[in-house]
Design a protein around this motif. Sequence first.
Motif, PDB file in Angstrom:
ATOM      1  N   LYS A  55       0.814  -1.218   0.000  1.00 17.52           N
ATOM      2  CA  LYS A  55       0.000   0.000   0.000  1.00 17.52           C
ATOM      3  C   LYS A  55       0.845   1.265   0.000  1.00 17.52           C
ATOM      4  O   LYS A  55       0.561   2.223  -0.735  1.00 17.52           O
ATOM      5  N   GLU A  56       1.892   1.302   0.834  1.00 16.99           N
ATOM      6  CA  GLU A  56       2.719   2.506   0.909  1.00 16.99           C
ATOM      7  C   GLU A  56       3.491   2.732  -0.381  1.00 16.99           C
ATOM      8  O   GLU A  56       3.559   3.851  -0.897  1.00 16.99           O
ATOM      9  N   ALA A  59       1.166   3.859  -3.149  1.00 16.33           N
ATOM     10  CA  ALA A  59       0.778   5.267  -3.017  1.00 16.33           C
ATOM     11  C   ALA A  59       1.896   6.184  -3.511  1.00 16.33           C
ATOM     12  O   ALA A  59       1.643   7.176  -4.214  1.00 16.33           O
ATOM     13  N   ARG A  60       3.151   5.862  -3.153  1.00 12.45           N
ATOM     14  CA  ARG A  60       4.276   6.670  -3.625  1.00 12.45           C
ATOM     15  C   ARG A  60       4.415   6.579  -5.145  1.00 12.45           C
ATOM     16  O   ARG A  60       4.695   7.564  -5.816  1.00 12.45           O
ATOM     17  N   ASP A  62       2.015   5.971  -7.305  1.00 13.08           N
ATOM     18  CA  ASP A  62       0.925   6.722  -7.932  1.00 13.08           C
ATOM     19  C   ASP A  62       1.219   8.222  -7.942  1.00 13.08           C
ATOM     20  O   ASP A  62       0.769   8.954  -8.833  1.00 13.08           O
ATOM     21  N   GLN A  63       1.981   8.684  -6.933  1.00 15.03           N
ATOM     22  CA  GLN A  63       2.309  10.106  -6.857  1.00 15.03           C
ATOM     23  C   GLN A  63       3.475  10.481  -7.770  1.00 15.03           C
ATOM     24  O   GLN A  63       3.466  11.523  -8.415  1.00 15.03           O
TER      25      GLN A  63
END
Length: 357
Positions: A55-56, A59-60, A62-63
Amino acid sequence: MADYYSTLGVGRGASEDEIKKAFRKLAHQYHPDKGTGDEKKFKEINEAYQVLSNKEKRARYDQTGQDYHSQGQGGGAGQGFGGFDFNGAGFDFNGSGFEDVFSDLFGGRMGGRGRARAGADIQVDVEISFEEMVRGAKREVRLRKLSECETCQGTGGKPGSKENTCSQCQGAGRVRRAVQSIFGMMEQVVACDRCQGRGKTYAEPCGTCHGTGRTQREESVSIDIPAGISDGQTLSLSGHGAAGEPGSRSGDLYVNVHVRPHETLVRKGDDIVTEYKMSFAEAALGAKVSIETIEGEVIMKIPAGTQPGEVFRIKGKGVPHLQRYGRGDHLVSVSLSVPKKLSSEAKHAIESLKGVK
């Protein structure tokens, strides 16, 4: 850098389960030890899954997108596989899906636990009548399968025999085994073959199952076939397959249901369809006719002027909806029955209708 979502063939809104399924499918397809293998592609798939299953990291990613590796977030593809530290490189072998793939490819489980093998699934075929399909049915099937030993209750030891801690696994029920893979030497944790994962042995093995905890025997299984089941549909009975190794679950029983065709009734969805051949007089003048339904005969009205091809609906005389309230209807498609021979009176009567519309 390739797009990780494209590599796995999923959209950016894919769920964890969708990502895991896509990874497993591709890992099986491109594993270098398989005929369709491609080591380069396999590495790309692994790299994408390392990120998107976390998940972490996801998220990174995707950014940052294409800048993910340049910002020091990566660590998969460029390092290759030789000497890879699997416990520190982002691979989660405890329920991540990667563990399941390696279980299939290398024949065991990786990580902190070994598992005894579950029992095999069993498939049987059952035939029912059209009427039973509508009303539901029961069947008894006889299965010859591996079952828990009745003498030792699956322990593998002779009743009353002294229990000892397994000398091979020291009571853990699992052992570590080194295996050669494309990644180099890897450590596998598997169920101990001496105690079958129980962690203990017996001074005297069971004389019936010879220490395995399972025996072949015939068993009768009762099957409830629900009303409304479709031809070719499969029922699943959990735990009614073959017994697994001690400490593991039994397999499942899959029942393939086949419905014998009816002589006059045809199922269409949850409706039942029949054809009625009306005479010219019935079509022109109207009539009340008897229709055979699955529940018996029903009187149906044919209005005057009915045209061939019209369909009439008898409510609630179809197939019950599976696992929900209500049932379909009985549909009657009407056609025109034209006589091959006519009496002179009939011919005269029909000729008098010429020009009538």
